[in-house]
Design an enzyme around this catalytic site. Structure first.
Site, PDB file in Angstrom:
ATOM      1  N   ASP A 259       3.073  -0.575   1.996  1.00  0.00           N
ATOM      2  CA  ASP A 259       2.668  -0.035   0.346  1.00  0.00           C
ATOM      3  C   ASP A 259       4.591   1.894   0.467  1.00  0.00           C
ATOM      4  O   ASP A 259       4.186   1.969   1.256  1.00  0.00           O
ATOM      5  CB  ASP A 259       2.157   0.992  -0.376  1.00  0.00           C
ATOM      6  CG  ASP A 259       0.594   0.035  -0.805  1.00  0.00           C
ATOM      7  OD1 ASP A 259       1.005  -1.278  -0.942  1.00  0.00           O
ATOM      8  OD2 ASP A 259      -0.269   0.203  -0.937  1.00  0.00           O
TER       9      ASP A 259
HETATM   10  N1  URA Z   1      -3.428  -1.893   2.334  1.00  0.00           N
HETATM   11  C1  URA Z   1      -3.330  -0.775   1.339  1.00  0.00           C
HETATM   12  O1  URA Z   1      -3.646  -0.655   0.404  1.00  0.00           O
HETATM   13  N2  URA Z   1      -1.603  -0.052   1.698  1.00  0.00           N
HETATM   14  C2  URA Z   1      -1.109  -0.607   2.538  1.00  0.00           C
HETATM   15  O2  URA Z   1       0.128  -0.767   2.332  1.00  0.00           O
HETATM   16  C3  URA Z   1      -1.319  -1.640   3.306  1.00  0.00           C
HETATM   17  C4  URA Z   1      -2.337  -2.140   3.747  1.00  0.00           C
END
Ligand code: URA
Length: 242
Positions: free
Chosen positions: A102
């Site tokens: 993310d």
């Molecule tokens: N889980 C999440 O919620 N975000 C990420 O970036 C990776 C794993």
């Protein structure tokens, strides 16, 4: 390089598949049938043909990036900075990220031009492990650890695989490490939401047993060593967890 390794690296098939192709005379080296899978070839000079198609040499690159928060995991974007903007290499245009973090997540991200490795590492069947460090709003409890271990129901049609949750600090803002074996969209955040908690900070520490190099500051990168590439290839080829 061995002929079977070359063909596997170029994505013709797995090492055992290409051995069979060679035995079944589907491969020619400079117009002649090779002696066997172990025959050494010069990937820069020799002409390798499989099933009538020339298999040109494309070198594979494997980069470990310490992704900073605030950039998106994409190869291009009109608005935001992307993970590729940190890479200053001539082969940059060939690279793509293996999976996605993310925008606000930091940590280990692998970039490569090896489609086969990427596909294997991301395949839900391979159960490749990912370890994250997270800060969580509220007290993470032993009951949460148990729920994660049993496999949390996230949505009606999505129950997460059992995950290993370790409490590093139990407080108003808790610190945890979590090991998961799948990689659904916002997976870690959704798992904590399922136990009524919020992720405040998330950093990926490892993938398939490959740890983020502590010497890399956020935004820095380096090429993987041969051993590290082999480790990932083994993880991508096996279907056991790890
Ligand atoms: N889980 C999440 O919620 N975000 C990420 O970036 C990776 C794993």
């Amino acid at each position: 390089m061995r002929l079977d390794k070359y063909l596997a690296n170029m994505g013709v098939g797995s090492r055992s598949e290409v051995k069979n192709y060679i035995r079944w005379h589907k491969v020619l080296v400079n117009g002649k049938p090779p002696k066997g899978p172990e025959q050494k070839i010069d990937e820069e000079k020799d002409v390798i043909v499989f099933a009538g198609r020339e298999i040109g040499y494309q070198k594979n690159y494997y980069i470990m990036l310490h992704k900073p928060a605030g950039v998106i995991t994409a190869t291009e974007d009109r608005k935001d900075k992307t993970v590729l903007d940190f890479i200053d290499l001539p082969i940059k245009k060939q690279l793509f990220p293996v999976g996605r973090l993310d925008k606000d997540t930091e940590g280990l991200l692998i970039l490569t031009n090896d489609g086969q490795l990427s596909h294997n590492l991301l395949s839900p069947k391979k159960h490749v492990s990912k370890v994250y460090y997270a800060k969580i709003e509220g007290k993470v409890t032993i009951e949460d650890v148990e729920k994660f271990r049993e496999g949390l129901q996230i949505e009606e049609d999505f129950t997460a695989l059992p995950a290993e949750l370790t409490i590093v600090k139990e407080d108003e803002i808790s610190e945890v490490e979590i090991k998961i074996y799948e990689g659904k969209f916002h997976q870690v955040k959704r798992m904590f939401e399922a136990v009524g908690k919020r992720v405040l900070y998330l950093k990926r520490l490892s993938m398939g047993g490959l740890a983020l190099d502590e010497n890399l500051a956020a935004g820095e990168y380096r090429e993987l060593t041969e051993e590290e590439v082999l480790l990932l290839q083994e993880k991508g080829n096996s279907s056991t967890r790890g």
